[in-house]
Design a protein around this motif. Structure first.
Motif, short mmCIF file in Angstrom:
data_model
loop_
_atom_site.label_atom_id
_atom_site.label_comp_id
_atom_site.label_asym_id
_atom_site.label_seq_id
_atom_site.Cartn_x
_atom_site.Cartn_y
_atom_site.Cartn_z
N PRO A 176 0.79 -1.23 0.00
CA PRO A 176 0.00 0.00 0.00
C PRO A 176 0.83 1.29 0.00
CG PRO A 176 -0.78 -1.51 1.69
CD PRO A 176 0.48 -2.08 1.15
N LYS A 177 2.03 1.27 0.60
CA LYS A 177 2.84 2.48 0.71
C LYS A 177 3.88 2.64 -0.38
CE LYS A 177 4.43 3.53 4.83
NZ LYS A 177 4.94 3.39 6.23
N ARG A 178 4.51 1.54 -0.76
CA ARG A 178 5.55 1.61 -1.79
C ARG A 178 5.82 0.22 -2.34
NH1 ARG A 178 10.90 0.44 0.68
NH2 ARG A 178 11.89 1.06 -1.26
N GLU A 179 6.85 0.12 -3.17
CA GLU A 179 7.16 -1.17 -3.79
C GLU A 179 8.64 -1.52 -3.61
OE1 GLU A 179 7.91 0.09 -8.40
OE2 GLU A 179 5.83 -0.02 -7.73
N LEU A 180 8.90 -2.82 -3.74
CA LEU A 180 10.26 -3.34 -3.72
C LEU A 180 10.54 -3.89 -5.12
CD1 LEU A 180 9.98 -5.38 -0.38
CD2 LEU A 180 11.11 -3.16 -0.67
N ALA A 181 11.44 -3.25 -5.84
CA ALA A 181 11.75 -3.66 -7.21
C ALA A 181 12.86 -4.70 -7.21
CB ALA A 181 12.17 -2.45 -8.04
N GLY A 182 12.86 -5.56 -8.22
CA GLY A 182 13.95 -6.49 -8.43
C GLY A 182 14.05 -7.60 -7.41
N VAL A 183 12.91 -8.07 -6.89
CA VAL A 183 12.93 -9.13 -5.89
C VAL A 183 13.13 -10.48 -6.58
CG1 VAL A 183 11.63 -10.26 -4.03
CG2 VAL A 183 11.46 -7.77 -4.36
N SER A 184 14.08 -11.24 -6.07
CA SER A 184 14.49 -12.51 -6.65
C SER A 184 13.45 -13.60 -6.45
CB SER A 184 15.81 -12.94 -6.01
OG SER A 184 16.24 -14.18 -6.51
N ILE A 185 13.31 -14.45 -7.45
CA ILE A 185 12.47 -15.64 -7.35
C ILE A 185 13.40 -16.83 -7.14
CG2 ILE A 185 10.85 -17.17 -8.51
CD1 ILE A 185 9.90 -14.78 -10.14
N LEU A 186 13.09 -17.64 -6.13
CA LEU A 186 13.84 -18.86 -5.89
C LEU A 186 13.10 -20.03 -6.48
CD1 LEU A 186 15.07 -18.42 -2.20
CD2 LEU A 186 16.06 -17.53 -4.32
N GLY A 187 13.84 -20.98 -7.00
CA GLY A 187 13.23 -22.15 -7.60
C GLY A 187 13.61 -23.40 -6.86
N PRO A 188 12.95 -24.48 -7.21
CA PRO A 188 11.92 -24.62 -8.25
C PRO A 188 10.56 -24.09 -7.78
CG PRO A 188 12.28 -26.72 -7.14
CD PRO A 188 13.26 -25.75 -6.55
N CYS A 189 9.58 -24.13 -8.68
CA CYS A 189 8.24 -23.68 -8.34
C CYS A 189 7.67 -24.51 -7.20
CB CYS A 189 7.31 -23.77 -9.55
SG CYS A 189 7.63 -22.50 -10.79
N ARG A 190 6.77 -23.91 -6.46
CA ARG A 190 6.11 -24.55 -5.32
C ARG A 190 4.61 -24.60 -5.56
NH1 ARG A 190 8.96 -22.53 0.28
NH2 ARG A 190 11.07 -23.26 -0.21
N PRO A 191 3.88 -25.33 -4.73
CA PRO A 191 2.43 -25.39 -4.91
C PRO A 191 1.73 -24.04 -4.73
CG PRO A 191 3.18 -27.20 -3.52
CD PRO A 191 4.36 -26.29 -3.73
#
Length: 189
Positions: free
Chosen positions: A53-68
């Motif tokens: 609601p207040k701001r954003e965090l850019a460039g957040v890493s995705i860890l793998g593998p995919c989860r449910p």
């Protein structure tokens, strides 16, 4: 006394295949960038923006593998800065957690829940847990002293035991900064 490697877990997210495809396009798969200490886990090349609601965090890493299910792990400082009340929880426990919006190059995902602050924890393989005299879900303390003037003891550390784990304790960036980024701790059962 049992010593354990301490690793700092920066903000990141785990995504479901469905949400990955919404964010990056139909049929999309994660591109491994770097293996993590836990076998089979990796940091991917893909990044998203996490919006509160207040701001954003850019460039957040995705860890793998995919989860449910999709889950966003941030620090308490991150949560305050973007304006969400993210509870301290074990990974996977996202019921009634913080709602967040994820923005990728192909679309957005509105999470009704999924934003947490990961509870500090120790990963142990079964043999190491037995050697240390620890059991799955046991709560321990871990004393840290790197001689840097930031000696402290982490209380309420949950032990997670599985044959596929590699021994390591995970703390978030707030905790690492408070302790002066320790690299090893002593487990106090």
């Amino acid at each position: 006394m049992s010593k354990i490697l301490i690793e700092t877990s920066a903000r990141h997210l785990h995504v479901s295949q469905q949400d990955l495809e919404t964010l990056f396009g139909k049929g999309y798969t994660l591109t491994p960038k770097k293996d993590l200490s836990q076998p089979g886990q990796f940091a991917s090349e893909e990044r998203v923006t996490v919006v509160g609601p207040k701001r954003e965090l850019a460039g957040v890493s995705i860890l793998g593998p995919c989860r449910p299910a999709t889950q966003v792990e941030i620090s308490l400082t991150d949560a305050r800065s973007i304006g969400v009340n993210a509870p301290v929880r074990e990974s996977g426990d996202t019921q009634n957690s913080a709602p967040l919006k994820l923005v990728g190059p192909a679309g957005t995902v509105e999470l009704k829940e999924g934003g947490i602050v990961a509870k500090r924890h120790i990963h142990l393989d079964t043999a190491t847990a037995e050697k240390f005299g620890l059991k799955n879900s046991q709560i321990v303390n871990v004393a840290c002293d790197n001689g840097n003037g930031r000696k402290l003891t982490f209380d309420d550390v949950v032990v997670r035991v599985h044959d596929s784990y590699a021994p390591a304790m995970h703390i978030d960036t707030d905790e690492a900064n408070a302790a002066g980024c320790p690299v090893e701790g002593t487990i106090i059962p």
